[in-house]
Design a protein around this motif. Structure first.
Motif, PDB file in Angstrom:
ATOM      1  N   CYS A  76      -6.610  -1.886  -4.315  1.00  0.00           N
ATOM      2  CA  CYS A  76      -7.612  -1.541  -3.309  1.00  0.00           C
ATOM      3  C   CYS A  76      -7.104  -0.466  -2.339  1.00  0.00           C
ATOM      4  CB  CYS A  76      -8.007  -2.794  -2.529  1.00  0.00           C
ATOM      5  SG  CYS A  76      -9.134  -2.479  -1.158  1.00  0.00           S
ATOM      6  N   PRO A  77      -7.833   0.633  -2.166  1.00  0.00           N
ATOM      7  CA  PRO A  77      -7.390   1.688  -1.234  1.00  0.00           C
ATOM      8  C   PRO A  77      -7.297   1.209   0.215  1.00  0.00           C
ATOM      9  CG  PRO A  77      -9.636   2.104  -2.017  1.00  0.00           C
ATOM     10  CD  PRO A  77      -9.076   1.013  -2.872  1.00  0.00           C
ATOM     11  N   PHE A  78      -8.134   0.225   0.583  1.00  0.00           N
ATOM     12  CA  PHE A  78      -8.055  -0.326   1.941  1.00  0.00           C
ATOM     13  C   PHE A  78      -6.745  -1.104   2.116  1.00  0.00           C
ATOM     14  CE2 PHE A  78     -12.574   0.213   1.155  1.00  0.00           C
ATOM     15  CZ  PHE A  78     -13.023   0.793   2.334  1.00  0.00           C
ATOM     16  N   SER A  79      -6.378  -1.871   1.100  1.00  0.00           N
ATOM     17  CA  SER A  79      -5.123  -2.616   1.147  1.00  0.00           C
ATOM     18  C   SER A  79      -3.932  -1.672   1.199  1.00  0.00           C
ATOM     19  CB  SER A  79      -5.006  -3.531  -0.076  1.00  0.00           C
ATOM     20  OG  SER A  79      -5.975  -4.561  -0.031  1.00  0.00           O
ATOM     21  N   LYS A  80      -4.007  -0.595   0.417  1.00  0.00           N
ATOM     22  CA  LYS A  80      -2.927   0.393   0.425  1.00  0.00           C
ATOM     23  C   LYS A  80      -2.789   1.042   1.794  1.00  0.00           C
ATOM     24  CE  LYS A  80      -3.207   1.520  -4.501  1.00  0.00           C
ATOM     25  NZ  LYS A  80      -3.533   2.571  -5.511  1.00  0.00           N
ATOM     26  N   ALA A  81      -3.921   1.292   2.434  1.00  0.00           N
ATOM     27  CA  ALA A  81      -3.900   1.924   3.756  1.00  0.00           C
ATOM     28  C   ALA A  81      -3.238   1.036   4.799  1.00  0.00           C
ATOM     29  CB  ALA A  81      -5.329   2.256   4.192  1.00  0.00           C
ATOM     30  N   TYR A  82      -3.253  -0.284   4.554  1.00  0.00           N
ATOM     31  CA  TYR A  82      -2.710  -1.228   5.532  1.00  0.00           C
ATOM     32  C   TYR A  82      -1.309  -1.740   5.170  1.00  0.00           C
ATOM     33  CZ  TYR A  82      -6.737  -1.751   8.619  1.00  0.00           C
ATOM     34  OH  TYR A  82      -7.708  -1.532   9.565  1.00  0.00           O
ATOM     35  N   GLU A  83      -0.739  -1.289   4.067  1.00  0.00           N
ATOM     36  CA  GLU A  83       0.570  -1.796   3.643  1.00  0.00           C
ATOM     37  C   GLU A  83       1.618  -1.722   4.750  1.00  0.00           C
ATOM     38  OE1 GLU A  83       0.820  -1.076  -1.192  1.00  0.00           O
ATOM     39  OE2 GLU A  83       1.469   0.499   0.180  1.00  0.00           O
ATOM     40  N   SER A  84       1.771  -0.548   5.343  1.00  0.00           N
ATOM     41  CA  SER A  84       2.805  -0.373   6.369  1.00  0.00           C
ATOM     42  C   SER A  84       2.500  -1.194   7.613  1.00  0.00           C
ATOM     43  CB  SER A  84       2.952   1.108   6.742  1.00  0.00           C
ATOM     44  OG  SER A  84       1.735   1.611   7.261  1.00  0.00           O
ATOM     45  N   ARG A  85       1.216  -1.383   7.920  1.00  0.00           N
ATOM     46  CA  ARG A  85       0.845  -2.156   9.101  1.00  0.00           C
ATOM     47  C   ARG A  85       1.073  -3.653   8.880  1.00  0.00           C
ATOM     48  NH1 ARG A  85      -4.807   0.834  10.537  1.00  0.00           N
ATOM     49  NH2 ARG A  85      -4.457   1.876   8.531  1.00  0.00           N
ATOM     50  N   ILE A  86       0.879  -4.100   7.648  1.00  0.00           N
ATOM     51  CA  ILE A  86       1.176  -5.503   7.320  1.00  0.00           C
ATOM     52  C   ILE A  86       2.682  -5.745   7.439  1.00  0.00           C
ATOM     53  CG2 ILE A  86       1.165  -7.238   5.483  1.00  0.00           C
ATOM     54  CD1 ILE A  86      -1.425  -5.870   4.447  1.00  0.00           C
ATOM     55  N   MET A  87       3.458  -4.791   6.940  1.00  0.00           N
ATOM     56  CA  MET A  87       4.913  -4.896   7.052  1.00  0.00           C
ATOM     57  C   MET A  87       5.351  -4.885   8.515  1.00  0.00           C
ATOM     58  SD  MET A  87       5.947  -2.336   3.912  1.00  0.00           S
ATOM     59  CE  MET A  87       7.722  -2.544   4.106  1.00  0.00           C
ATOM     60  N   ALA A  88       4.680  -4.077   9.329  1.00  0.00           N
ATOM     61  CA  ALA A  88       5.010  -3.995  10.759  1.00  0.00           C
ATOM     62  C   ALA A  88       4.693  -5.307  11.475  1.00  0.00           C
ATOM     63  CB  ALA A  88       4.243  -2.842  11.401  1.00  0.00           C
ATOM     64  N   LEU A  89       3.607  -5.970  11.066  1.00  0.00           N
ATOM     65  CA  LEU A  89       3.260  -7.264  11.663  1.00  0.00           C
ATOM     66  C   LEU A  89       4.354  -8.293  11.399  1.00  0.00           C
ATOM     67  CD1 LEU A  89      -0.559  -7.584  10.837  1.00  0.00           C
ATOM     68  CD2 LEU A  89       0.463  -7.430  13.122  1.00  0.00           C
ATOM     69  N   ASP A  90       4.868  -8.306  10.167  1.00  0.00           N
ATOM     70  CA  ASP A  90       5.932  -9.257   9.842  1.00  0.00           C
ATOM     71  C   ASP A  90       7.201  -8.923  10.609  1.00  0.00           C
ATOM     72  OD1 ASP A  90       6.801 -11.529   8.038  1.00  0.00           O
ATOM     73  OD2 ASP A  90       8.292 -10.001   7.493  1.00  0.00           O
ATOM     74  N   LYS A  91       7.510  -7.641  10.696  1.00  0.00           N
ATOM     75  CA  LYS A  91       8.717  -7.221  11.414  1.00  0.00           C
ATOM     76  C   LYS A  91       8.648  -7.604  12.889  1.00  0.00           C
ATOM     77  CE  LYS A  91      11.588  -3.151  12.334  1.00  0.00           C
ATOM     78  NZ  LYS A  91      11.737  -1.679  12.111  1.00  0.00           N
ATOM     79  N   LYS A  92       7.458  -7.497  13.468  1.00  0.00           N
ATOM     80  CA  LYS A  92       7.294  -7.776  14.897  1.00  0.00           C
ATOM     81  C   LYS A  92       7.214  -9.264  15.205  1.00  0.00           C
ATOM     82  CE  LYS A  92       4.495  -6.520  18.917  1.00  0.00           C
ATOM     83  NZ  LYS A  92       3.423  -5.627  19.429  1.00  0.00           N
ATOM     84  N   GLY A 101       8.137 -16.446  15.302  1.00  0.00           N
ATOM     85  CA  GLY A 101       7.567 -17.673  14.764  1.00  0.00           C
ATOM     86  C   GLY A 101       6.288 -17.514  13.973  1.00  0.00           C
ATOM     87  N   TYR A 102       5.821 -16.267  13.815  1.00  0.00           N
ATOM     88  CA  TYR A 102       4.589 -16.011  13.062  1.00  0.00           C
ATOM     89  C   TYR A 102       4.831 -14.993  11.943  1.00  0.00           C
ATOM     90  CZ  TYR A 102       1.578 -18.656  16.227  1.00  0.00           C
ATOM     91  OH  TYR A 102       0.976 -19.669  16.935  1.00  0.00           O
ATOM     92  N   PRO A 103       5.474 -15.430  10.850  1.00  0.00           N
ATOM     93  CA  PRO A 103       5.713 -14.517   9.729  1.00  0.00           C
ATOM     94  C   PRO A 103       4.444 -14.285   8.912  1.00  0.00           C
ATOM     95  CG  PRO A 103       6.454 -16.710   9.162  1.00  0.00           C
ATOM     96  CD  PRO A 103       6.018 -16.773  10.605  1.00  0.00           C
ATOM     97  N   VAL A 104       4.498 -13.252   8.096  1.00  0.00           N
ATOM     98  CA  VAL A 104       3.394 -12.924   7.193  1.00  0.00           C
ATOM     99  C   VAL A 104       3.567 -13.639   5.861  1.00  0.00           C
ATOM    100  CG1 VAL A 104       2.428 -11.052   5.754  1.00  0.00           C
ATOM    101  CG2 VAL A 104       2.824 -10.675   8.199  1.00  0.00           C
ATOM    102  N   ILE A 105       2.463 -14.109   5.306  1.00  0.00           N
ATOM    103  CA  ILE A 105       2.396 -14.512   3.907  1.00  0.00           C
ATOM    104  C   ILE A 105       1.266 -13.694   3.292  1.00  0.00           C
ATOM    105  CG2 ILE A 105       1.769 -16.318   2.257  1.00  0.00           C
ATOM    106  CD1 ILE A 105       3.015 -18.374   4.048  1.00  0.00           C
TER     107      ILE A 105
END
Length: 217
Positions: free
Chosen positions: A78-94, A99-103
């Motif tokens: 999905c192009p929308f998912s691809k557009a958000y890849e780095s932002r999803i990674m940033a959410l997990d990093k932050k 106490g709120y990791p990404v799954i």
């Protein structure tokens, strides 16, 4: 004349009864449709156990020290998912350290898009350096339970005792195309409120993305 009036009253009363019955049936149908849409804010989330790109099986109960999770339904094609890849990674990093990791969970039928196969999920997770588990919902039962319709979609859950309570449903932010032009960070705001002990005010936003590809459809 009296007989005519009596007949009119009878027809009127019959109409009222039928209207009531129809209204009741329609209300019941609306409730059933709402229930079919998945979890609502405040619901207890049933735990899942799904295969990760690492080869292991992951569930929410695995990490006992978490305060909750940022559960992202996403995929490879999905192009929308691809557009958000780095932002999803940033959410997990932050937020993982707070106490709120990404799954991340891929809800799609891989036969619809080869790019969404488990093997290609492994390729993407490794190439991007995902710091969070990327899971395949092979049966699609978890995705249906959540009521996922598009990727990416986010569900923020808070841990209370041994339960996980849904706090937010929706998008990551308000600009899919340009991360630098974002003005509203929905998920970040939700997590910051929870970390501060406040309720999530904007707990639902519209999700923009690709329709989930269901098996047999």
């Amino acid at each position: 004349m009296k007989t005519h009036i009596k007949n009119i009253k009878t027809i009127f009363l019959l109409g009222v009864v039928l209207s009531s019955l129809f209204g009741f049936t329609q209300s019941g149908e609306e409730n059933r449709q709402k229930a079919d849409k998945g979890y609502a804010i405040g619901d207890v989330i049933t735990d899942f156990k799904l295969r990760s790109t690492s080869g292991s099986f992951v569930s929410m109960a695995d990490n006992r020290s978490v305060k909750g999770y940022i559960i992202v339904f996403t995929c490879n094609h999905c192009p929308f998912s691809k557009a958000y890849e780095s932002r999803i990674m940033a959410l997990d990093k932050k937020f993982a350290s707070q106490g709120y990791p990404v799954i991340a969970i891929n809800p799609n039928d891989p036969s619809a898009y080869e790019e969404d196969s488990f093997e290609n999920m492994q390729v993407v997770a490794k190439a991007k350096g995902y710091t969070f588990p990327y899971l395949q919902d092979e049966s699609q039962l978890t995705s249906k339970a959540f009521g996922v319709s598009r990727t990416p979609s986010v569900y923020v859950v808070k841990k209370e005792g041994d339960k996980f309570i849904l706090q937010y449903i929706g998008g990551i932010d308000d600009n899919t195309q340009d991360a630098n032009a974002v003005t509203k960070r929905y998920v970040e705001d939700a997590i910051n409120n929870l970390l501060a002990g406040r309720p999530v005010v904007g707990n639902f936003t519209k999700t923009v993305g690709c329709a989930v590809k269901w098996k047999g459809v």
